[in-house]
Design an enzyme around this catalytic site. Structure first.
Site, PDB file in Angstrom:
ATOM      1  N   LYS A  53       1.121  -0.767   0.410  1.00  0.00           N
ATOM      2  CA  LYS A  53      -0.176   0.080  -0.116  1.00  0.00           C
ATOM      3  C   LYS A  53       0.946   1.094   0.404  1.00  0.00           C
ATOM      4  CE  LYS A  53      -3.557  -2.234   2.932  1.00  0.00           C
ATOM      5  NZ  LYS A  53      -4.597  -2.513   3.886  1.00  0.00           N
ATOM      6  N   GLN A  97      -4.102  -0.794   9.756  1.00  0.00           N
ATOM      7  CA  GLN A  97      -4.210  -2.627   9.231  1.00  0.00           C
ATOM      8  C   GLN A  97      -4.998  -3.170  10.564  1.00  0.00           C
ATOM      9  OE1 GLN A  97      -3.225  -3.721   6.062  1.00  0.00           O
ATOM     10  NE2 GLN A  97      -3.473  -5.416   6.218  1.00  0.00           N
ATOM     11  N   ASP A 120     -11.014   2.851   4.207  1.00  0.00           N
ATOM     12  CA  ASP A 120     -11.782   1.640   4.775  1.00  0.00           C
ATOM     13  C   ASP A 120     -13.240   1.049   4.401  1.00  0.00           C
ATOM     14  OD1 ASP A 120      -9.769  -0.138   4.224  1.00  0.00           O
ATOM     15  OD2 ASP A 120      -8.730   0.418   6.726  1.00  0.00           O
TER      16      ASP A 120
HETATM   17  N1  GUN Z   1      -6.590  -6.546   6.792  1.00  0.00           N
HETATM   18  C1  GUN Z   1      -7.163  -7.039   5.037  1.00  0.00           C
HETATM   19  N2  GUN Z   1      -7.348  -6.090   4.727  1.00  0.00           N
HETATM   20  C2  GUN Z   1      -7.837  -4.812   5.234  1.00  0.00           C
HETATM   21  C3  GUN Z   1      -7.917  -3.871   4.929  1.00  0.00           C
HETATM   22  O1  GUN Z   1      -8.630  -3.358   3.461  1.00  0.00           O
HETATM   23  N3  GUN Z   1      -7.540  -3.259   4.749  1.00  0.00           N
HETATM   24  C4  GUN Z   1      -7.412  -2.606   6.618  1.00  0.00           C
HETATM   25  N4  GUN Z   1      -6.813  -1.871   7.216  1.00  0.00           N
HETATM   26  N5  GUN Z   1      -6.327  -4.369   6.817  1.00  0.00           N
HETATM   27  C5  GUN Z   1      -6.800  -4.943   6.677  1.00  0.00           C
END
Ligand code: GUN
Length: 292
Positions: A53, A97, A120
């Site tokens: 990311k 995350q 998110d």
């Molecule tokens: N953990 C697995 N997928 C995601 C996501 O799309 N966003 C976040 N913040 N954590 C994750």
């Protein structure tokens, strides 16, 4: 019949090029789109997602505010960091995350991120706005799946979409988006309590698996010519690779012999999630998606 591969990597890159142009436009106005990426602990899979990311943000000319916290970080400390980021005008989006370490209440963390920066779309207010079709961010993975279906001109209206998995991140939001009038799908949502999963998946025009179980979906569970979307990202031991593991989806690769379209893992839905995240950061910087 040989299935058509839905190339999420290529479409993701196309979207990221558009994001790059939008970011450059914002920069001319003195705004540098910025996402704070918070990772607590050292889970290897989470670390790898977070790095992807951050790399994508930088490549798109955006700022990535990388915040790495030790596993031992207290809930109170994490919540106070989120509060600071909420107040910071230079930060447009905040991503914590998931999962966070067990001693931290994830629900509290999700609720601490202000909905105007919740790229998110995890906050209960963001989820409510999404279900009610009000202004707000769209969740990245479900939005990425919809973009892929549109790119490959898959008929969604009137289609029977069977989703396997009821997670808050994928299954639940995806079902809600697909029943919007603009998509007009008929949705069946299967989960661990579903009896005779195969009897449902066999009816799917579009089958979406998001459970995190390698090879769960076998060829005999798929209708001839169906569209198969694999949201699973599973690490399985493979001593023949230098890393000692390989990444695979929820769908047995043999399904490709039977279906009409499928997403590979890696290179299908994963890159779309990142592309849609970047697009949400742009929306946040533009304050376009924000419901206040
Ligand atoms: N953990 C697995 N997928 C995601 C996501 O799309 N966003 C976040 N913040 N954590 C994750």
């Amino acid at each position: 019949m040989s299935a058509i591969i839905m190339d999420g990597k290529a479409l993701g890159l196309k979207i990221r090029e558009s994001v790059k142009l939008q970011a450059a436009g914002l920069k001319e106005k003195g705004i540098v789109p910025c996402l704070a990426v918070v990772l607590v602990g050292e889970d290897p899979a989470s670390l790898s997602y977070v790095k992807s990311k951050e790399k994508a943000l930088t490549e798109a000319g955006m700022e990535s505010r990388d915040i790495r916290l030790p596993e031992s970080t207290s809930e109170e400390k994490l919540l106070s960091i989120i509060e600071e980021l909420n107040k910071d005008n230079k930060v447009h989006g905040i991503l914590v995350q998931s999962p966070v370490p067990k001693h931290i209440d994830e629900e509290k963390v999700i609720a601490a991120v202000t909905p105007t920066k919740d790229v998110d779309c995890f906050h209960p207010v963001s989820v409510g706005n999404m279900i009610l079709e009000r202004q707000g961010f769209l969740p990245c993975t479900p939005h990425g799946v919809l973009k892929l279906l549109r790119e490959y001109k898959i008929q969604i209206a009137g289609a029977h979409v069977v989703i396997v998995g009821r997670s808050n991140i994928v299954g639940k939001p995806l079902a809600n988006l697909l029943i919007r009038k603009e998509y007009n799908a008929t949705v069946t949502l299967c989960h661990t309590g579903t009896k005779d999963l195969k009897s449902h998946t066999l009816q799917a025009d579009i089958l979406i698996s998001a459970v995190g179980r390698p090879n769960l979906i076998k060829p005999d569970m798929v209708k001839e010519g169906a569209v198969v979307i694999d949201v699973g990202i599973n690490r399985v031991t493979d001593t023949s690779t230098s890393k000692g593991y390989k990444v695979c989806g929820d769908v047995d690769p043999a399904v490709a012999e039977k279906c009409g379209f499928f997403t590979p893992v890696p290179g299908g839905v994963g890159p779309m999630t990142i592309a849609m995240l970047l697009q949400n950061v742009i929306e946040a910087a533009l304050k376009r998606r924000v419901y206040e």
